[in-house]
Design a protein around this motif. Sequence first.
Motif, PDB file in Angstrom:
ATOM      1  N   GLN A 239       1.028   4.042   4.153  1.00  0.00           N
ATOM      2  CA  GLN A 239       0.110   3.920   3.029  1.00  0.00           C
ATOM      3  C   GLN A 239       0.912   4.140   1.757  1.00  0.00           C
ATOM      4  OE1 GLN A 239      -2.993   3.017   2.978  1.00  0.00           O
ATOM      5  NE2 GLN A 239      -3.479   3.045   5.161  1.00  0.00           N
ATOM      6  N   ALA A 240       0.526   3.465   0.708  1.00  0.00           N
ATOM      7  CA  ALA A 240       1.283   3.558  -0.545  1.00  0.00           C
ATOM      8  C   ALA A 240       1.465   5.020  -0.954  1.00  0.00           C
ATOM      9  CB  ALA A 240       0.554   2.793  -1.646  1.00  0.00           C
ATOM     10  N   MET A 241       2.690   5.357  -1.359  1.00  0.00           N
ATOM     11  CA  MET A 241       3.013   6.733  -1.719  1.00  0.00           C
ATOM     12  C   MET A 241       2.684   6.996  -3.188  1.00  0.00           C
ATOM     13  SD  MET A 241       6.693   8.716  -1.626  1.00  0.00           S
ATOM     14  CE  MET A 241       6.804   8.709   0.159  1.00  0.00           C
ATOM     15  N   GLN A 242       1.908   8.039  -3.401  1.00  0.00           N
ATOM     16  CA  GLN A 242       1.606   8.440  -4.771  1.00  0.00           C
ATOM     17  C   GLN A 242       2.856   9.039  -5.411  1.00  0.00           C
ATOM     18  OE1 GLN A 242      -1.277   7.927  -6.199  1.00  0.00           O
ATOM     19  NE2 GLN A 242      -2.630   7.481  -4.494  1.00  0.00           N
ATOM     20  N   VAL A 243       3.121   8.693  -6.664  1.00  0.00           N
ATOM     21  CA  VAL A 243       4.227   9.299  -7.410  1.00  0.00           C
ATOM     22  C   VAL A 243       3.661   9.844  -8.722  1.00  0.00           C
ATOM     23  CG1 VAL A 243       6.079   7.902  -6.418  1.00  0.00           C
ATOM     24  CG2 VAL A 243       4.819   7.040  -8.386  1.00  0.00           C
ATOM     25  N   ALA A 244       4.352  10.839  -9.272  1.00  0.00           N
ATOM     26  CA  ALA A 244       3.862  11.496 -10.474  1.00  0.00           C
ATOM     27  C   ALA A 244       3.863  10.545 -11.665  1.00  0.00           C
ATOM     28  CB  ALA A 244       4.721  12.732 -10.780  1.00  0.00           C
ATOM     29  N   ALA A 245       2.954  10.803 -12.598  1.00  0.00           N
ATOM     30  CA  ALA A 245       2.868   9.977 -13.802  1.00  0.00           C
ATOM     31  C   ALA A 245       4.181  10.001 -14.577  1.00  0.00           C
ATOM     32  CB  ALA A 245       1.717  10.460 -14.684  1.00  0.00           C
ATOM     33  N   GLU A 246       4.857  11.160 -14.602  1.00  0.00           N
ATOM     34  CA  GLU A 246       6.137  11.265 -15.309  1.00  0.00           C
ATOM     35  C   GLU A 246       7.201  10.399 -14.643  1.00  0.00           C
ATOM     36  OE1 GLU A 246       3.643  14.828 -15.978  1.00  0.00           O
ATOM     37  OE2 GLU A 246       4.375  13.797 -14.173  1.00  0.00           O
ATOM     38  N   TRP A 247       7.150  10.317 -13.331  1.00  0.00           N
ATOM     39  CA  TRP A 247       8.102   9.481 -12.586  1.00  0.00           C
ATOM     40  C   TRP A 247       7.861   8.009 -12.911  1.00  0.00           C
ATOM     41  CZ3 TRP A 247       8.735   5.727  -8.826  1.00  0.00           C
ATOM     42  CH2 TRP A 247       9.940   5.742  -8.113  1.00  0.00           C
ATOM     43  N   ARG A 248       6.586   7.591 -12.920  1.00  0.00           N
ATOM     44  CA  ARG A 248       6.257   6.199 -13.249  1.00  0.00           C
ATOM     45  C   ARG A 248       6.691   5.873 -14.676  1.00  0.00           C
ATOM     46  NH1 ARG A 248       1.254   7.444 -10.910  1.00  0.00           N
ATOM     47  NH2 ARG A 248       0.216   7.311 -12.942  1.00  0.00           N
TER      48      ARG A 248
END
Length: 263
Positions: free
Chosen positions: A203-212
Amino acid sequence: MPRMLDVSDDVRAEIGDEEAARLLGGDSAPGSYDCTSCRTPGHTERERTSTVLFVGEETAVLAFAHAACIPSQVVPVSEEQLQGAVRSITAASEQSVPAPITPDSPLQAELGVTSGLLLIGGELQPALVVEPLGPIARPGTDGPVDVFLPLLIEQGFAPVAAVDQVPAPTPGWSVLLAMGQLHAILQPGTGGGTPTAWWQAHQAMQVAAEWRSAVNKTQRVLVFAAPVGTIGQQPREDLLREALDRAAARGQLVAAAMPLAGT
């Protein structure tokens, strides 16, 4: 009402002039959307919006993004990756699980992947840290020697003596982001064909907003890899950095810079 849509020539060639006209005229484009890159709300009637077409072997999915985030484009992905992206739309809240991968051989392995920001050269760099869940052996052997790093070095990853500079790019490799989430690390296809998944999340991995945000700025991801048991699960980015520094000092770390394949 007409939409403020950007439809690139590549996207138009895939969807046809009729569908492009319907999109631009507002017949088949949504009013509001979640940007496929930054995941914040957008509106096709009030701001320039890019059409992004994810194309698999049998399926295509049209997504939308702020034009300020990414241009209109066609993103080739495998059918499995595309179906994963579709599932993530309806199951984005589910936890991601590392999937079986094939590191340059028929050998099956399972990898753990962690995202984090690393301070290198005075700038925060988006990074992924890859560590197998068990020792990696070459096909046809059953010896105790772990060859995970040699296999990656053969594919262009470079040994890291110190985490103090951005690693060199590795041709043909890329990181697949879709709808602002991490889906896969792609390796070159056989004979120059379509890239295939070296690692893929169930399943798609959530990443932090700062990382994006950092990815949107650099348009690339630094991928570090270490043998099983070297890095471990670190609860904070400062501890992750310390573990990487220790691995580098012991000669147990390789890395490559990879462009984005997708958004």
